[in-house]
Design a protein around this motif. Structure first.
Motif, mmCIF file in Angstrom:
data_model
loop_
_atom_site.group_PDB
_atom_site.id
_atom_site.type_symbol
_atom_site.label_atom_id
_atom_site.label_comp_id
_atom_site.label_asym_id
_atom_site.label_seq_id
_atom_site.Cartn_x
_atom_site.Cartn_y
_atom_site.Cartn_z
ATOM 1 N N TYR A 296 0.876 -1.286 -0.071
ATOM 2 C CA TYR A 296 -0.179 -0.043 -0.108
ATOM 3 C C TYR A 296 1.022 1.236 0.007
ATOM 4 O O TYR A 296 1.854 1.258 0.700
ATOM 5 C CB TYR A 296 -0.751 0.149 1.313
ATOM 6 N N ALA A 297 0.534 2.293 -0.723
ATOM 7 C CA ALA A 297 1.341 3.494 -0.994
ATOM 8 C C ALA A 297 0.935 4.694 -0.768
ATOM 9 O O ALA A 297 -0.725 4.801 -1.383
ATOM 10 C CB ALA A 297 2.073 3.327 -2.244
ATOM 11 N N LEU A 298 1.485 5.735 -0.271
ATOM 12 C CA LEU A 298 0.915 7.132 -0.416
ATOM 13 C C LEU A 298 2.059 7.950 -1.034
ATOM 14 O O LEU A 298 3.219 7.848 -0.720
ATOM 15 C CB LEU A 298 0.734 7.800 1.130
ATOM 16 N N ALA A 299 1.618 8.932 -1.551
ATOM 17 C CA ALA A 299 2.485 10.093 -2.184
ATOM 18 C C ALA A 299 2.470 11.222 -1.101
ATOM 19 O O ALA A 299 1.562 11.243 -0.482
ATOM 20 C CB ALA A 299 2.249 10.559 -3.321
ATOM 21 N N ILE A 300 3.788 11.460 -0.748
ATOM 22 C CA ILE A 300 3.802 12.547 0.601
ATOM 23 C C ILE A 300 4.560 13.872 0.137
ATOM 24 O O ILE A 300 5.512 13.608 -0.568
ATOM 25 C CB ILE A 300 4.428 12.030 1.918
ATOM 26 N N ALA A 301 4.274 14.907 0.846
ATOM 27 C CA ALA A 301 4.841 15.986 0.643
ATOM 28 C C ALA A 301 4.883 16.840 1.913
ATOM 29 O O ALA A 301 3.848 16.842 2.529
ATOM 30 C CB ALA A 301 4.592 16.584 -0.956
ATOM 31 N N PRO A 302 5.843 17.628 2.421
ATOM 32 C CA PRO A 302 6.014 18.489 3.346
ATOM 33 C C PRO A 302 5.001 19.582 3.402
ATOM 34 O O PRO A 302 4.962 20.247 2.092
ATOM 35 C CB PRO A 302 7.322 18.761 3.720
ATOM 36 N N GLU A 303 4.317 19.964 4.371
ATOM 37 C CA GLU A 303 3.428 21.061 4.256
ATOM 38 C C GLU A 303 4.143 22.333 4.126
ATOM 39 O O GLU A 303 3.520 23.285 3.527
ATOM 40 C CB GLU A 303 2.519 21.147 5.759
ATOM 41 N N LYS A 304 5.573 22.403 4.784
ATOM 42 C CA LYS A 304 6.171 23.524 4.581
ATOM 43 C C LYS A 304 7.299 23.103 3.482
ATOM 44 O O LYS A 304 7.886 22.271 3.697
ATOM 45 C CB LYS A 304 6.987 23.938 5.765
ATOM 46 N N ARG A 305 7.618 24.080 2.470
ATOM 47 C CA ARG A 305 8.442 23.741 1.436
ATOM 48 C C ARG A 305 9.995 23.720 1.977
ATOM 49 O O ARG A 305 10.714 23.024 1.609
ATOM 50 C CB ARG A 305 8.407 24.965 0.506
ATOM 51 N N SER A 306 10.224 24.428 3.254
ATOM 52 C CA SER A 306 11.579 24.438 3.854
ATOM 53 C C SER A 306 11.870 23.084 4.397
ATOM 54 O O SER A 306 13.047 22.916 4.771
ATOM 55 C CB SER A 306 11.653 25.820 4.744
#
Length: 693
Positions: free
Chosen positions: A390-400
């Motif tokens: 099972y997979a999810l694509a993740i990205a930080p809420e803050k670009r920094s």
């Protein structure tokens, strides 16, 4: 038991399905032995096990918890293991260091099947285990019916150790089948001996005979006594139970109600009498201990704690580990006995103990530890690492925060080896892989709590590709630019043709007479390759051949860059005429499930546009089938969710990429429509038919 057991050490894993009452049983054992002054409860969020914030938020075990206590001159370390199938890796890793396992289950025949994978693991690794049938106050099926159902999912014979005494629907006591002594339970106290109930004498006799007959299968002397109708002594029965449990030949069965402490004391007494010593566990597992007696240990769990940093929970197999010693070239920064999230400092730990070692940098779960330089003659066996499903694509809420992701994810993988992550080359997404949605949500909670990395998530994009159906010839591309001084001039004619599936890309040239100098031809190929990064449909192009046929150049204004731009212009002109089509990745999938669910599996596969290749019985797993199929990757995101739903949580699968295949017209239209909507900003699609999570 009077007197001291020579080893004085037992480590016991408490395992079983979700909601069977493992953590509640641990609370009973700790309270009875005086390790805690009062029992905690999951509802009140004050248990020794399930002490992490992620566990308490969900009121379920999400990682192994260790707790220690003493009883009858034996030091016990209990390993409370998760029951959810999504955290099975934690359980399997812990069992590699356990001497004995208590399998906790409910008295429901309908749920017995959920024990099958756990029994399979215990039997394959020859880990001695006994069964504790919990929640007997809720039993709807008879004890013997439940026992016989349990036998159907175990390759080892189950041996009843007790028989229940009921008053109406209430469980009020038990009969010890070894001594034939009846007992009545009392809340917060040991059970009292009472006369054998007259109405249970026949049933008790049959249950005891079943126990003796199973034991006699491994003891010729006991078999002779039974044939000659000689009553075996209690000492002989206990000796057989201890020997055959220690050799993982039988599975004794106990019963009770952990919430009321019913059955916990007899269970402890049985562990004292019958659980194997650490040396026997090592011998049975085939671990070759060093004649020199040098320390040998194995990491079975890794923690990153807010206060103490990294802790490695290890099983000591041989020798003595002391504070400050170096294992695998890493100096121990402290030895601790764990009590949930609390720790007690130690100076040393001996064979059979399970302790936490501090600051063992570079040591991973499963690693074998010794006083050498890390170059071991042989590694201790590890539990197989579960494949992600099972997979999810993740990205930080803050670009920094992007610079912190890699280090945080690496620590997360150390704590939980069944997680994995990748940065996908085509979609440029960071993909977090695991065993299910709850598993990944727990991982995301840890990223937020421990590393201050809150994440946005969405379903991963499917890596669609495109190709062409029809060839075209002599497509002209010209790039001419004049802005004072030297200009830019490139002129090409190319042929574009489809290649067989899987051939990739091929570039060639048939230039004669020097109409395009050789130094400019690499620029043409570069321009072609760049144009294939996004074709007319908006996806990378594969399985295409391009031939440079003709062209012209200017002795002053031509350059490699100009010919690259000319090639891109020709490709843009020609690709739309080649009847582009959409391709999707197809996975080769193997699904394992009980034979009772084989028809369900066929419907599951066909309902996801899958192609069934066949199925066959599993040679080493009675009553299970393995089914092979091809399934489009776009249909696999929640495959594990539906599979578990259809198989009571026990079905599982493995997959690998197989090939690209043309997308059916209706599906292709939907994907391209969604891509168009996404480009125009109408929706936040991920390109696989699902919106943003």
């Amino acid at each position: 038991m009077k007197g001291r057991v020579p080893s004085g050490v037992r480590n016991v894993a408490i395992v079983g399905p979700y909601l069977s009452g493992k953590t509640t049983l641990l609370e009973s054992l700790l309270c009875i032995t005086g390790a805690t002054s009062r029992k905690g409860s999951i509802k009140d969020r004050n248990t020794v096990g399930d002490s992490s914030p992620e566990a308490r938020d969900r009121q379920m075990s999400v990682e192994v918890s260790a707790a220690s206590t003493e009883y009858s001159d034996i030091h016990f370390t209990f390993l409370d293991c998760p029951g959810s199938v999504e955290f099975a890796q934690e359980t399997y890793n812990a069992l590699m260091g356990a001497g004995t396992a208590i399998v906790v289950c409910e008295p429901e025949i309908a749920r017995v099947l959920t024990l099958a994978p756990l029994f399979k693991f215990l039997d394959d690794w020859e880990i001695p285990h006994l069964v504790f049938i919990n929640k007997m106050d809720r039993a709807k099926d008879s004890f013997m019916d439940v026992l016989h159902a349990l036998k159907n999912v175990s390759s080892r014979p189950l041996v009843p150790h007790q028989y229940p005494i009921r008053k109406g629907s209430d469980l009020i006591g038990f009969i010890d089948l070894v001594t034939e002594q009846a007992f009545h339970y009392h809340a917060g106290a040991a059970a009292d001996p009472v006369p054998m109930p007259e109405d249970l004498k026949v049933e008790e006799h049959f249950a005891r005979q079943e126990m003796l007959e199973e034991l006699a299968n491994f003891d010729d002397h006991l078999l002779e006594e039974l044939l000659e109708e000689i009553e075996p002594s209690q000492e002989e029965i206990v000796k057989d139970l201890k020997m055959e449990l220690g050799a993982d030949l039988i599975v004794p069965v106990f019963l009770g109600i952990a919430e009321q402490d019913y059955g916990a004391r007899p269970l402890l007494e049985a562990l004292v009498r019958e659980a194997p010593e650490p040396s026997l566990t090592a011998e049975r597992r085939g671990i070759k201990l060093h004649k020199t007696g040098e320390p040998l240990a194995q990491a079975i769990k890794t923690y990153y704690t807010p206060q103490g940093g990294k802790l490695s929970l290890v099983r000591v197999w041989q020798g003595e580990i002391t504070d400050g010693m170096s294992l695998n070239g890493v100096r121990i920064g402290g030895i601790y006995r764990m009590m949930g999230q609390q720790t007690e400092s130690l100076q040393r730990a001996g064979a059979g103990e399970v302790v936490a070692l501090a600051r063992m940098e570079g040591i991973l779960t499963g690693d074998t530890l010794s006083t050498g330089d890390g170059k071991l003659k042989s590694e201790l066996p590890k539990a197989e690492q579960l494949a992600p499903v099972y997979a999810l694509a993740i990205a930080p809420e803050k670009r920094s925060d992007e610079v912190k992701i890699s280090a945080a994810l690496s620590k997360l993988m150390e704590e939980d080896p069944s997680l994995a992550w990748e940065q996908h080359g085509d979609t440029h997404e960071i993909i977090l892989w695991g065993q299910g949605d709850i598993h990944l949500q727990v991982a995301l909670d840890r990223l937020r709590r421990k590393y201050n990395l809150p994440m946005n998530t969405h379903l991963p994009r499917i890596q669609y590709k495109e190709t062409i159906r029809k060839p075209v010839a002599k497509i002209h591309g010209r790039y001419k630019h004049q802005s004072g001084g030297h200009g830019q001039y490139g002129d090409v004619y190319i042929d574009i043709a489809p290649l067989p599936r899987g051939e990739g890309f091929n570039f060639s040239e048939t230039i004669v007479g020097g109409v395009i100098p050789k130094q400019y031809i690499p620029g043409v190929e570069m321009g072609v390759r760049e144009s294939l990064e996004e074709g007319p449909l908006g996806f990378p192009v594969v399985d295409v051949a391009v031939v440079l046929r003709d062209g012209s150049y200017h002795s002053v204004d031509s350059s490699e860059q100009a010919f690259k731009m000319a090639a891109r212009s020709a490709m843009q002109e020609g690709m739309g005429k080649c009847e582009p089509i959409l391709l999707e990745p197809i996975a080769s999938v193997e699904i394992w499930a009980p034979s009772d669910f084989t028809s369900n599996m066929m419907q599951l596969i066909s309902g996801r546009r899958g192609q069934i290749l066949g199925y066959e019985p599993m040679a080493d797993w009675k009553g299970w089938d393995k089914m092979s199929a091809y399934i489009p990757q776009a249909e696999m995101q929640d495959l594990i969710v539906e599979l578990r739903s259809l198989t009571m949580g026990v079905g599982f699968f493995q997959w690998k990429y197989d090939r690209l295949q043309e997308v059916p017209d209706k599906i292709s239209e939907r994907v391209l429509s969604m891509l168009s909507d996404s480009s125009s900003g109408n929706t936040k699609s991920n390109g696989n038919g699902n919106g943003k999570r």
